[in-house]
Motif scaffolding. Structure first.
Motif, PDB file in Angstrom:
ATOM      1  N   ASN A  44       0.857  -1.176   0.000  1.00 22.54           N
ATOM      2  CA  ASN A  44       0.000   0.000   0.000  1.00 22.54           C
ATOM      3  C   ASN A  44       0.895   1.228   0.000  1.00 22.54           C
ATOM      4  O   ASN A  44       1.778   1.343   0.841  1.00 22.54           O
ATOM      5  CB  ASN A  44      -0.871  -0.040   1.264  1.00 22.54           C
ATOM      6  CG  ASN A  44      -1.989   0.949   1.207  1.00 22.54           C
ATOM      7  OD1 ASN A  44      -1.795   2.104   0.843  1.00 22.54           O
ATOM      8  ND2 ASN A  44      -3.168   0.494   1.566  1.00 22.54           N
ATOM      9  N   ILE A  46       0.564   4.188   0.983  1.00 23.94           N
ATOM     10  CA  ILE A  46       0.630   5.003   2.198  1.00 23.94           C
ATOM     11  C   ILE A  46       0.529   4.135   3.434  1.00 23.94           C
ATOM     12  O   ILE A  46       0.189   4.608   4.510  1.00 23.94           O
ATOM     13  CB  ILE A  46      -0.469   6.086   2.211  1.00 23.94           C
ATOM     14  CG1 ILE A  46      -1.835   5.465   2.020  1.00 23.94           C
ATOM     15  CG2 ILE A  46      -0.202   7.118   1.158  1.00 23.94           C
ATOM     16  CD1 ILE A  46      -2.941   6.489   2.201  1.00 23.94           C
ATOM     17  N   ILE A  50      -0.036   5.217   7.498  1.00 26.35           N
ATOM     18  CA  ILE A  50      -1.187   4.798   8.308  1.00 26.35           C
ATOM     19  C   ILE A  50      -0.700   4.157   9.590  1.00 26.35           C
ATOM     20  O   ILE A  50      -1.243   4.395  10.663  1.00 26.35           O
ATOM     21  CB  ILE A  50      -2.053   3.799   7.526  1.00 26.35           C
ATOM     22  CG1 ILE A  50      -2.451   4.368   6.189  1.00 26.35           C
ATOM     23  CG2 ILE A  50      -3.234   3.365   8.342  1.00 26.35           C
ATOM     24  CD1 ILE A  50      -3.783   4.971   6.149  1.00 26.35           C
ATOM     25  N   TYR A 105      -0.976  13.698   6.087  1.00 29.23           N
ATOM     26  CA  TYR A 105      -0.107  14.548   5.283  1.00 29.23           C
ATOM     27  C   TYR A 105       0.887  15.289   6.165  1.00 29.23           C
ATOM     28  O   TYR A 105       2.062  15.389   5.858  1.00 29.23           O
ATOM     29  CB  TYR A 105      -0.929  15.603   4.555  1.00 29.23           C
ATOM     30  CG  TYR A 105      -1.739  15.093   3.409  1.00 29.23           C
ATOM     31  CD1 TYR A 105      -3.065  14.726   3.582  1.00 29.23           C
ATOM     32  CD2 TYR A 105      -1.200  15.018   2.136  1.00 29.23           C
ATOM     33  CE1 TYR A 105      -3.810  14.287   2.518  1.00 29.23           C
ATOM     34  CE2 TYR A 105      -1.955  14.584   1.070  1.00 29.23           C
ATOM     35  CZ  TYR A 105      -3.254  14.227   1.269  1.00 29.23           C
ATOM     36  OH  TYR A 105      -4.004  13.800   0.222  1.00 29.23           O
ATOM     37  N   MET A 125       2.438   8.166  -4.100  1.00 28.84           N
ATOM     38  CA  MET A 125       1.221   7.650  -4.705  1.00 28.84           C
ATOM     39  C   MET A 125       1.262   7.614  -6.211  1.00 28.84           C
ATOM     40  O   MET A 125       0.338   7.120  -6.843  1.00 28.84           O
ATOM     41  CB  MET A 125       0.017   8.498  -4.291  1.00 28.84           C
ATOM     42  CG  MET A 125      -0.268   8.390  -2.825  1.00 28.84           C
ATOM     43  SD  MET A 125      -2.012   8.462  -2.484  1.00 28.84           S
ATOM     44  CE  MET A 125      -2.425   9.941  -3.342  1.00 28.84           C
TER      45      MET A 125
ATOM     46  N   THR B 481      -6.202   8.946  -1.994  1.00 31.86           N
ATOM     47  CA  THR B 481      -5.651   8.700  -0.656  1.00 31.86           C
ATOM     48  C   THR B 481      -6.665   7.956   0.198  1.00 31.86           C
ATOM     49  O   THR B 481      -6.313   7.035   0.935  1.00 31.86           O
ATOM     50  CB  THR B 481      -5.295  10.023   0.032  1.00 31.86           C
ATOM     51  OG1 THR B 481      -4.594  10.832  -0.870  1.00 31.86           O
ATOM     52  CG2 THR B 481      -4.468   9.775   1.268  1.00 31.86           C
ATOM     53  N   ASP B 483      -8.952   5.943  -0.758  1.00 29.93           N
ATOM     54  CA  ASP B 483      -9.026   4.548  -1.159  1.00 29.93           C
ATOM     55  C   ASP B 483      -7.917   3.742  -0.512  1.00 29.93           C
ATOM     56  O   ASP B 483      -8.145   2.685   0.070  1.00 29.93           O
ATOM     57  CB  ASP B 483      -8.909   4.415  -2.679  1.00 29.93           C
ATOM     58  CG  ASP B 483     -10.170   4.870  -3.361  1.00 29.93           C
ATOM     59  OD1 ASP B 483     -10.090   5.243  -4.543  1.00 29.93           O
ATOM     60  OD2 ASP B 483     -11.228   4.864  -2.697  1.00 29.93           O
ATOM     61  N   HIS B 484      -6.717   4.279  -0.645  1.00 27.39           N
ATOM     62  CA  HIS B 484      -5.583   3.554  -0.061  1.00 27.39           C
ATOM     63  C   HIS B 484      -5.747   3.416   1.441  1.00 27.39           C
ATOM     64  O   HIS B 484      -5.443   2.392   2.031  1.00 27.39           O
ATOM     65  CB  HIS B 484      -4.275   4.290  -0.355  1.00 27.39           C
ATOM     66  CG  HIS B 484      -3.855   4.204  -1.784  1.00 27.39           C
ATOM     67  ND1 HIS B 484      -3.723   3.016  -2.450  1.00 27.39           N
ATOM     68  CD2 HIS B 484      -3.535   5.164  -2.669  1.00 27.39           C
ATOM     69  CE1 HIS B 484      -3.331   3.253  -3.681  1.00 27.39           C
ATOM     70  NE2 HIS B 484      -3.205   4.541  -3.848  1.00 27.39           N
ATOM     71  N   MET B 485      -6.257   4.504   2.029  1.00 24.70           N
ATOM     72  CA  MET B 485      -6.430   4.489   3.475  1.00 24.70           C
ATOM     73  C   MET B 485      -7.384   3.402   3.905  1.00 24.70           C
ATOM     74  O   MET B 485      -7.134   2.642   4.839  1.00 24.70           O
ATOM     75  CB  MET B 485      -6.992   5.852   3.888  1.00 24.70           C
ATOM     76  CG  MET B 485      -6.626   6.273   5.273  1.00 24.70           C
ATOM     77  SD  MET B 485      -7.619   7.625   5.826  1.00 24.70           S
ATOM     78  CE  MET B 485      -7.150   8.909   4.707  1.00 24.70           C
ATOM     79  N   VAL B 487      -8.211   0.715   2.343  1.00 24.49           N
ATOM     80  CA  VAL B 487      -7.625  -0.599   2.152  1.00 24.49           C
ATOM     81  C   VAL B 487      -6.683  -0.928   3.295  1.00 24.49           C
ATOM     82  O   VAL B 487      -6.710  -2.018   3.853  1.00 24.49           O
ATOM     83  CB  VAL B 487      -6.886  -0.655   0.801  1.00 24.49           C
ATOM     84  CG1 VAL B 487      -6.099  -1.924   0.690  1.00 24.49           C
ATOM     85  CG2 VAL B 487      -7.870  -0.573  -0.332  1.00 24.49           C
TER      86      VAL B 487
END
Lengths: 178, 822
Positions: A44, A46, A50, A105, A125, B481, B483-485, B487
């Motif tokens: 992923n 990011i 996370i 961010y 990204m 972002t 979407d990725h988050m 997931v």
């Protein structure tokens, strides 16, 4: 520990199972490598950010309470009960969700997304074949669009404003926390 | 092309010429022995071989039609979908044959269709089905397939009955049951037609899988309804009571579930078989086809749903046979399946066209036909909207209006309905001819008209929607972002609730099924990380070779032109719309092709690149939106449409995943390394060190350091102690020189509060220096000094690049417990 504000007891049970499954060493806390062990996160863009969001500044472990609290951000907003102004902002309200996203961010926590920070996110990204110049151009345009007070950075208010048309509740909710 | 048509025409004439004597000779009996008087040198043996000859000839003709149609497609705007064009060609051919013979000698026989043409299409559909998507949406698919089809059948039958009672259709000899039967056979959405049309209209994955899955699974319902109503018609109206109806409902479950079970059993058989066929790889692919076909036939023999059986056979076995079989066998199977499936589809559509040109079957009843068309359309939409509204209460991502519209519109009927209607007994169904005619008209209508208008409809709707709200850059980025988050959060939280069953199934699978159904080697390679690693290695190897070539020879010149050609082919269309001013100018002031500037090329090309870059920046207003569109990583939810009848594509998702994975690993290693090097002093990970027992430390320290930037930490020993990645690295302070070890041991653990996890460390490090361009990092493995990365998996005492170390040739995955992997 105000559980009712976060998730229901059923969720707590399931989340605890998950917490235990992640906590290989059975210490009662999660560390970055426990998160890192989740394969899919490595795929992923990011993912690491996370993971970072789970750890409060200066903390190296996550206990169950914080684990649940972060995940509770992703609960669909409760549309039925009207907002009670005397209660603190529920953690899954639109504002809280946006704050969470903003934090991803804003790594240095100064309340603004600077150009460099935006560049970092964009870099992660976008595919590798995008050049630095193209990246910077995108970042510049983005800031240009969103920046209202012309300080070359995006504050939380500006961030919120730029996303007013987006259905945040939809985009930042997971079903099982319904 | 004229030559092609001429040859086809000649072929058809030959066909007719040949077949006429054959028919004639059959009529005149076959017993007359000709007494020969002299030795014949050559004999005309048509009577003996005419059957296989005709079959082969017809297959050839149909496939030639596909070729011809392709020419039409490219020369004229591709408005009509391929299937539509094939039907038209079928009409032409049918016309020729009819004109020559005055009777339609060739027709699509139901037996041929159901037993020789349909199975391979279904098998291909099952084998290429994106499993995760399919099972993830299985609930919705079943709702549409079962309830939706029942609804369609019931409403259509009842509506037609009502109209018949009302006298709108004139005098036709039919009844409620017959009309219900007709409704049931025409209600089913057809997989062949759906594939054929949706192939060309690229809708989003979920929508595609819903329509496609529905078209496959509704066969269970169709078969049951057909048989039930057929039996009811035979019994006569009077004998139908509650018992019969209950039996009907029970038979649905038996047929559907039974059919699926047969499919699963055969899938197990195939998997077990491929486990043992290491030594007969030549014939290995054949087993798949034979067993797949047998699953179809077995289900048919037991009067269960054959399509369901074949589908589930393909769906369940794909994972295991792909793992077990050799790569060449896998690609053989894939290609051959496509050949068969595509070939069958072509033949079906051509014959659908030919069969129409036969006045003997046409009975025209305007009201009946028009009403059928109308009702099909209307009830399909109503059904879809109703069911979707119900489903949306339970779905995470609700289906929006556009999707529902496309789904309703995509309810195409096709050859299966036609085959079923031909099976009707003429004595029981006086109006069989009318039904045949109606079915044909419905099929043509849906395939051609709806096929033609599908794409414009989709584009129009999407365009209309997009025009209403032009999204800002910030929104676009943020959406991605999110979407990725999502997931990531789903992964962290283990997707409980939604995928609780999936987790359980995965555990069960890993524990039992892998052991049973897969060869030991295949089991190891199932691990996704290992796969990615393997692919990365291959990629490195190929790029290294290319690099070597480039440096070695006239490659510079060769590369220039190659860059030019590739770029134009690849981006020509795109860029010429988006940046016309660039393409028209075509050459920069220094006559360097624009291609080499815009393409992210290898360093050895074009030294003037930087100057051109500057000029570029001044001269154009860069289209950031377009760039975002092209290059944002797609989140897992949006992965590209993978199932394609026509193209054997490499899965682009994997490339993206590899890239992301590579980067993540690098950044983690970097951050760890910078932590180790003391870039930000308080960030020690010694707390973990304290936790580990000494033996673990000893084991761990044998990892070497990560010379991402060739800093030559060659002193570290590296008997890799198996296991995985940097995950372990965090656990032990092992990623260090033994020289460092002592230091680490003696360091005091910082109080927990001040230790910043490496995640944040990474961020801080990053923000302080400019992140070196990923391009630079990417090119690293090519330099000869890092040749070791390409070394085979073996022990090495030199420091080495990151990933290689942990994969030692003695298969760590098998020996070490799969702890870090979820």
């Amino acid at each position: 520990m105000n559980w009712p504000l976060y998730v229901t007891p059923a969720h707590i049970v399931r989340l605890y199972d998950r917490f235990e499954a992640l906590d290989k060493e059975k210490t009662g806390h999660l560390r970055p490598q426990d998160f890192g062990a989740i394969n899919r996160l490595a795929m992923n863009p990011i993912g690491d950010r996370i993971i970072g969001a789970f750890f409060s500044p200066g903390q190296e472990t996550v206990d169950f309470h914080s684990f649940v609290r972060i995940l509770a951000h992703f609960r669909p907003a409760d549309k039925k009960h009207p907002k009670d102004p005397s209660m603190p902002e529920p953690v899954n309200s639109r504002t809280s969700k946006l704050k969470f996203a903003f934090q991803l961010y804003d790594q240095d926590k100064d309340g603004k997304i600077s150009r460099a920070e935006l560049l970092q996110v964009l870099r992660s990204m976008l595919e590798m074949q995008v050049t630095e110049e193209q990246l910077e151009s995108i970042a510049d345009r983005t800031i240009q669009e969103a920046d209202l007070d012309k300080d070359d950075a995006i504050s939380f208010e500006e961030f919120r404003k730029s996303l007013e048309k987006v259905n945040i509740d939809h985009k930042m909710s997971i079903r099982f926390l319904r | 092309m004229p030559a092609l048509w001429r040859s086809t025409f000649v072929l058809v004439m030959v066909l007719l010429a040949i077949s006429r004597p054959s028919l004639a000779s059959e009529d005149t009996g076959n017993g007359t022995e000709n007494t020969i008087t002299t030795l014949p040198i050559v004999i005309w043996k048509w009577e003996e071989i005419h059957f296989p000859y005709l079959v082969a000839l017809w297959v050839l003709v149909s496939w030639l039609c596909k070729l011809g149609e392709f020419h039409i497609c490219t020369s004229v705007e591709a408005v009509i979908p391929e299937s539509g064009l094939l039907i038209c060609i079928g009409w032409v051919l049918g016309g020729i044959i009819y004109g020559a013979d005055k009777v339609q000698t060739f027709r699509l026989q139901p037996f041929t269709f159901f037993f020789y043409l349909l199975p391979q299409i279904v098998l291909d559909a099952g084998y290429s089905m994106p499993n995760k998507l399919f099972f993830g949406n299985l609930g919705a698919i079943l709702v549409y397939a079962v309830i939706g089809t029942c609804w369609n059948a019931a409403t259509l039958g009842l509506a037609l009955w009502g109209c018949w009672l009302g006298g709108a259709m004139g005098n036709i000899d039919t009844g409620l049951l017959q009309l219900l039967l007709f409704g049931s056979l025409i209600a089913a959405v057809d997989p062949v037609a759906v594939i054929a049309v949706f192939e060309e209209v690229h809708v989003n994955e979920v929508l595609y899988i819903l329509v496609f899955g529905e078209s496959l699974l509704n066969d269970g319902v169709t078969v049951v309804l057909f048989n039930v109503f057929d039996a009811f018609v035979s019994l006569g109206g009077a004998q139908i009571d509650a018992v019969e109806i209950i039996k009907g409902i029970i038979s649905f479950f038996v047929v559907a579930v039974g059919g699926s079970l047969v499919g699963v059993v055969f899938a197990l058989l195939i998997s077990l078989l491929t486990r043992c066929t290491k030594n007969i790889q030549i014939i290995e692919p054949g087993f798949i086809f034979v067993l797949g076909y047998l699953s179809y036939l077995t289900a048919e023999m037991l009067s269960l749903s054959a399509i369901l059986s074949c589908t589930f056979c393909g769906v369940c076995c794909q994972k295991y046979i792909n793992a077990n079989m050799d790569e060449r066998s896998v690609s053989t199977v894939r290609s051959t399946m496509k050949v068969f499936a595509n070939g069958s589809e072509t033949i079906i559509f051509v014959f659908l066209g030919i069969s129409a040109i036969d006045p003997s079957i046409w009975v025209w009843n305007t009201a009946f036909i028009l009403l059928t068309l109308l009702f099909i359309f209307v009830f399909r939409f109503i059904g879809v909207f109703l069911l979707t509204w119900i489903l949306n209460q339970y779905r995470l991502v609700p289906l929006d209006f556009i999707d529902q519209l496309v789904m309703g519109y995509g309810g195409l009927r096709g050859a299966v309905a036609y085959g079923l209607v031909l099976l009707l007994d003429e004595n029981k169904y006086k109006e069989k001819k009318l039904m045949i005619s109606t079915t044909l008209i419905v099929v043509y209508f849906t395939v051609m008209l709806q096929g033609i208008t599908m794409k414009p409809l989709v584009t129009w709707l999407k365009v209309k929607r997009a025009a209403v709200s032009e999204r800002t850059l910030a929104e676009k980025i943020q959406n991605r972002t999110f979407d990725h988050m999502l997931v990531a959060i789903e992964d962290i939280s283990g997707q409980i609730g939604d995928n609780y069953m999936r987790d359980k199934w995965n555990n069960f699978e890993e524990k039992w099924l892998y052991w049973l159904l897969m060869t030991p080697i295949a089991r190891k390679s199932c691990d996704p990380i290992f796969n990615i690693f393997h692919k990365l290695n291959i990629k490195d190897a190929t790029s290294y070779v290319k690099e070597g070539e480039r440096r070695g020879s006239l490659a510079f010149v060769r590369n220039e032109s190659k860059a030019d050609v590739d770029f134009n082919k690849k981006f020509g269309a795109d860029f010429s719309e988006m940046m016309p001013y660039i393409m028209t100018e075509n050459m920069g002031p220094d006559h360097v092709p624009v291609s080499s500037i815009l393409r992210d090329s290898v360093p050895s090309v074009c030294l003037d690149m930087h100057e051109q870059d500057l000029k570029m920046r001044e001269s154009e207003d860069f289209d950031a939106h377009h760039l975002l569109q092209q290059h944002l990583y797609k989140g897992r939810k949006q992965h590209r449409h993978r199932y394609s009848r026509k193209h054997l594509e490499v899965n682009k998702d994997e490339h993206e995943v590899q890239e992301i994975f590579q980067r993540t690993m690098r950044s983690r290693l970097e951050s760890f390394k910078s932590a180790k090097m003391g870039v930000a002093p308080p960030k020690k990970i010694s707390k973990h060190l304290k936790k580990d027992q000494p033996q673990k430390v000893r084991e761990a320290y044998t990892f070497s350091s990560f010379p991402l930037f060739s800093e030559g930490d060659s002193a570290s020993g590296c008997e890799a102690a198996g296991g995985s990645f940097p995950m372990r690295a965090y656990r032990g302070a092992g990623i260090v020189n033994p020289a460092f070890m002592a230091e680490m041991d003696t360091m005091d653990p910082m109080p927990p509060m001040q230790q910043i996890p490496s995640w944040l460390a990474e961020a801080e490090v990053d923000s302080s220096n400019m992140v070196p361009s990923q391009r630079a990092q990417l090119t690293l493995p090519w330099t000869p000094s890092n040749l070791r990365r390409l070394a085979p998996l073996c022990l090495s005492t030199h420091s080495n690049d990151s990933f290689l170390l942990y994969m030692v040739s003695d298969c760590p995955f098998v020996t070490t417990p799969p702890q870090p992997f979820m």
